[in-house]
Design an enzyme around this catalytic site. Structure first.
Site, PDB file in Angstrom:
ATOM      1  CD  GLU A 149      -1.128   0.415   3.684  1.00 14.21           C
ATOM      2  OE1 GLU A 149      -1.185   1.532   3.690  1.00 14.21           O
ATOM      3  OE2 GLU A 149      -1.461  -0.255   4.672  1.00 14.21           O
ATOM      4  CG  HIS A 166      -2.716  -6.565  10.326  1.00 15.14           C
ATOM      5  ND1 HIS A 166      -1.324  -6.021   9.841  1.00 15.14           N
ATOM      6  CD2 HIS A 166      -3.271  -5.283  10.506  1.00 15.14           C
ATOM      7  CE1 HIS A 166      -1.191  -4.984   9.614  1.00 15.14           C
ATOM      8  NE2 HIS A 166      -2.464  -4.025  10.054  1.00 15.14           N
ATOM      9  CB  CYS A 226      -2.482  -4.053   6.460  1.00  9.31           C
ATOM     10  SG  CYS A 226      -1.990  -2.559   6.851  1.00  9.31           S
ATOM     11  CB  THR A 286       1.620   2.628  14.934  1.00  5.87           C
ATOM     12  OG1 THR A 286       1.074   3.820  14.260  1.00  5.87           O
ATOM     13  CG2 THR A 286       0.954   2.866  16.424  1.00  5.87           C
TER      14      THR A 286
END
Lengths: 475, 475
Positions: free
Chosen positions: A86, A250, A120, A162
């Site tokens: 992405e 994930h 993702c 993050t």
């Protein structure tokens, strides 16, 4: 007629992450936030990031080349190559076409597949596509290759810690040690604006952290429901957490993985209270009457569920968390980096076990699926997979940079994003031999990469890869 | 074990293109270029374009809804939905997730698939993926749905008249009238910079027209070589043009399709001169000693080959050119719009015939593949496919706008590209009932669409589709 391929899945894996990283503890101090906000609040230890010589194309070139070399795969044996990402460097030209440079010398251009996109989840889509190809009438007996590559960066603010970066390459074929259980698969796809990238000129996403977490948990519930229904239809009995040895998620940040597993545990309690122990039944019963909307908002439920699920989390999830905690969110590569952590930690002991995998992409697309793990035959054996990936070695040889250097790098990359006509630092001092790196983007936006020599004594004589097309267009 | 599905392919198709278009002849006059530059030089008649109320998302919503309605497909019967597009509205959130709104009411969220990306090839990648799914172990017996949607716009200059816009939806399943010959497939994939979109803030591509044409022809040669090799291995004899009834090409502009077919004809001559007639042998023999590089540059060869192949082109290619000439380049939808033209022109007479398809995406990825056409059973019969698509009706009911209006629209869209916080004109006067349109992009970049009422007497009471996610986030 479809192919006769059996036990189709992942034969081999390679993971690459930048050697440059920043400690979350150091970042807490630098950002002036309360101690533990990133390390305990998010559950993260460290974060990898690309300096100006690395990007999703260079990382995927490194991962693919390394996998082919280490497993001695002739490039002609690859019949399909697809990428999940992405991180958009070009809106039309796929990352896959950049990777075709690796196959040029062999003369193999007959390689299907392009890039798959949805946040993702693109890597999972690419993986499913590749497995389906091996099982389809179109399969020509060659290997498939799936690449997940992303660089996760955020604007200054609460989402910045993050981030992360990595590329993973997976070799796909029949008789795999990591075989798909194709009939057990629950998906949940819907329209949401939890995390998206509508500002095309910026590398940073628009994020609604709270909404994204709720979307993730709602999708998990829905996928688990579908998965359990399919299991019950197939096996004639209810599925529960005890039917899989490990659960891989994930992992945008580890705290969400803790919450997610607790949520599955709460699901089991609601579905059949005998699935959980006496203490858990007692602690969770006050929440059994909550509407599902209320249950996503209840902090008390979150706490209680995490507490009673803790011992199961430690056994079934903790062994999957090493790389995501050390490298950060790797977007499409995140789930497979978590799985790589499991291979690293448990290798041969995984044989005969079921591993459940939860893939989530904002926007949103999600699937819960599972692997049956077998020992496999050399070189595609669990023990060799763990040895070749060398997760410990790669983590140990990293360079911790100060937060100031991380912030400075992101500033530079902000400026360069979507830009042209610049030369990078070409500083490869921190890169491992064999790593690809970006040298230049010319006035036509064409990108040039080189490979740091494998020969350590001569790493100044780097091999250059031309960024041009097949027609002479010398640079 | 893989599925038992046989004759997997396209069961049904729907095409949508904007009702707003500009005549190429009028554009020639407006641009002050020599008469015939666009109409003869490019071979194009007309060009569709989106006004400010349409985009790739609205067009795909229209195509999908229309297909499901016209074929009375219960949304729950769809098990996979994937999109091919190179028109990026969001770099992370897939177009597929927008389409999930169509399935919300039915409660069906268990639908695999995301977006596939590489220039004009993404639709072919999505189609292959979907067919492979039906043939794989993961297939659950439901239909697949493939959507190609693109809006092709160019900066002012010579490439601008090669724009266009359309969306195509294709229903995928077994026992299809349009079945894949999966063993006959030749791909050519490599790294090139012939057309790409590195300027992320602009909707317009960077194009090297001459390089792109050479890349296209080189890829065609290479795919044809692979295709012929596979045919020979399978059938025990050489393939030649006479072995397929029709040839369908990705069509950036019709002139390139003429050149491409002539190139295949020249290939046949080189492979086995008995494949072409006496006159052709004579006219082409002066070129037989050219190196392949020289052959791409030779204008004389181009002319000679087109001349001798003309009668075969008229029979095998001309029936595929209607929509691409009238609508323009539709990127991922272009090849399938050409195929739709063939269904429109030849419908039932296609039964029992082989159709060759050439898909090309810059960057570059290309595949030559083929269909075996069968009459099919109602509602998935060739005659019904042609009736439902209603190509003549759709072309006839269009509105020709003056070039000034076209230029003005592109200016407005340039300004709005990647923007937020605006309301569109909501002018649906030119849209057919049942068409989706964009009403607003809010301050968070969230997009809102509505559907023009099917009830012509009440088309002011439009149904609104919320652009929000599943969590309450009222607008």
């Amino acid at each position: 007629m479809a192919s006769n391929a059996k036990n189709v899945g992942i034969l081999a894996m390679e993971i690459y992450f930048p050697p440059t990283c920043v400690q979350q503890e150091a970042l807490e101090a630098h950002d002036g936030v309360s101690k533990g906000k990133y390390t305990i609040g998010l559950g993260q230890d460290c974060m990898a990031f690309c300096t100006d010589v690395e990007d999703v194309i260079s990382m995927s070139l490194t991962a693919v080349t390394s996998l082919l070399e280490k497993y001695k795969i002739d490039p002609k044996q690859i019949g399909r190559l697809e990428v999940g990402s992405e991180t958009v460097i070009d809106k039309s030209k796929s990352i896959k076409t950049f990777l075709m440079q690796t196959f040029e010398e062999s003369g193999n251009t007959d390689i299907e597949g392009v890039d798959s996109t949805n946040a993702c989840y693109g890597g999972t889509a690419a993986l499913f596509n590749c497995v389906n190809w091996v099982e389809s009438c179109s399969w020509d007996g060659r290997y498939g290759l799936v690449v997940c590559t992303d660089s996760a960066v955020y604007a200054e603010g609460p989402a910045r810690p993050t981030g992360g970066a990595a590329a993973i390459a997976m070799l796909i074929g029949p008789d795999a040690p990591i075989a798909f259980e194709s009939k057990l698969r629950g998906s949940h796809m819907s329209h949401a604006y939890d995390f998206y990238k509508p500002n095309l000129a910026s590398e940073y996403p628009v994020v609604d952290g709270k909404l994204s977490q709720t979307c993730y948990l709602m999708a998990l519930d829905s996928c688990y429901k579908h998965f359990c229904e399919k299991y019950e239809k197939l096996e004639g009995r209810q599925f529960s957490i005890s039917d899989a040895e490990y659960f891989v998620f994930h992992s945008p940040y580890n705290k969400l993985v803790q919450k997610s597993f607790a949520r599955l545990y709460f699901n089991d309690f609601l579905r059949n209270s005998s699935f959980v122990d006496e203490i858990a039944r007692e602690k969770l019963s006050p929440f059994s009457a909550l509407s599902s909307d209320e249950s996503y908002q209840s902090r008390d439920l979150e706490k209680a569920a995490q507490q009673v699920a803790k011992h199961v989390y430690d056994a079934k999830v903790q062994p999957t968390t090493l790389i995501p905690k050390e490298v950060g969110n790797m977007y499409t590569a995140s789930l497979y980096a978590a799985f790589a952590s499991l291979i690293h930690n448990k290798h041969t002991s995984l044989s005969g076990k079921r591993v459940a995998m939860f893939s989530y992409g904002s926007g949103l697309t999600a699937t819960l699926f599972s692997f049956q793990i077998r020992e496999g035959r050399h070189p595609f054996s669990l023990s060799n997979l763990a040895t070749v990936m060398n997760v410990s070695g790669k983590l140990k040889s990293r360079h911790e940079l100060p937060p100031e250097k991380f912030v400075e790098t992101l500033k530079l990359m902000e400026h360069r994003y979507g830009g042209k006509d610049f030369v990078t630092s070409k500083d490869t001092s921190l890169l491992t031999p064999g790593t690809y790196y970006l040298t230049e983007v010319d006035s036509m936006y064409r990108r040039f990469y080189a490979k740091k020599s494998d020969d350590i004594t001569a790493n100044h004589t780097n091999v250059s890869i031309c960024g041009n097309g097949p027609v002479v267009n010398s640079h």
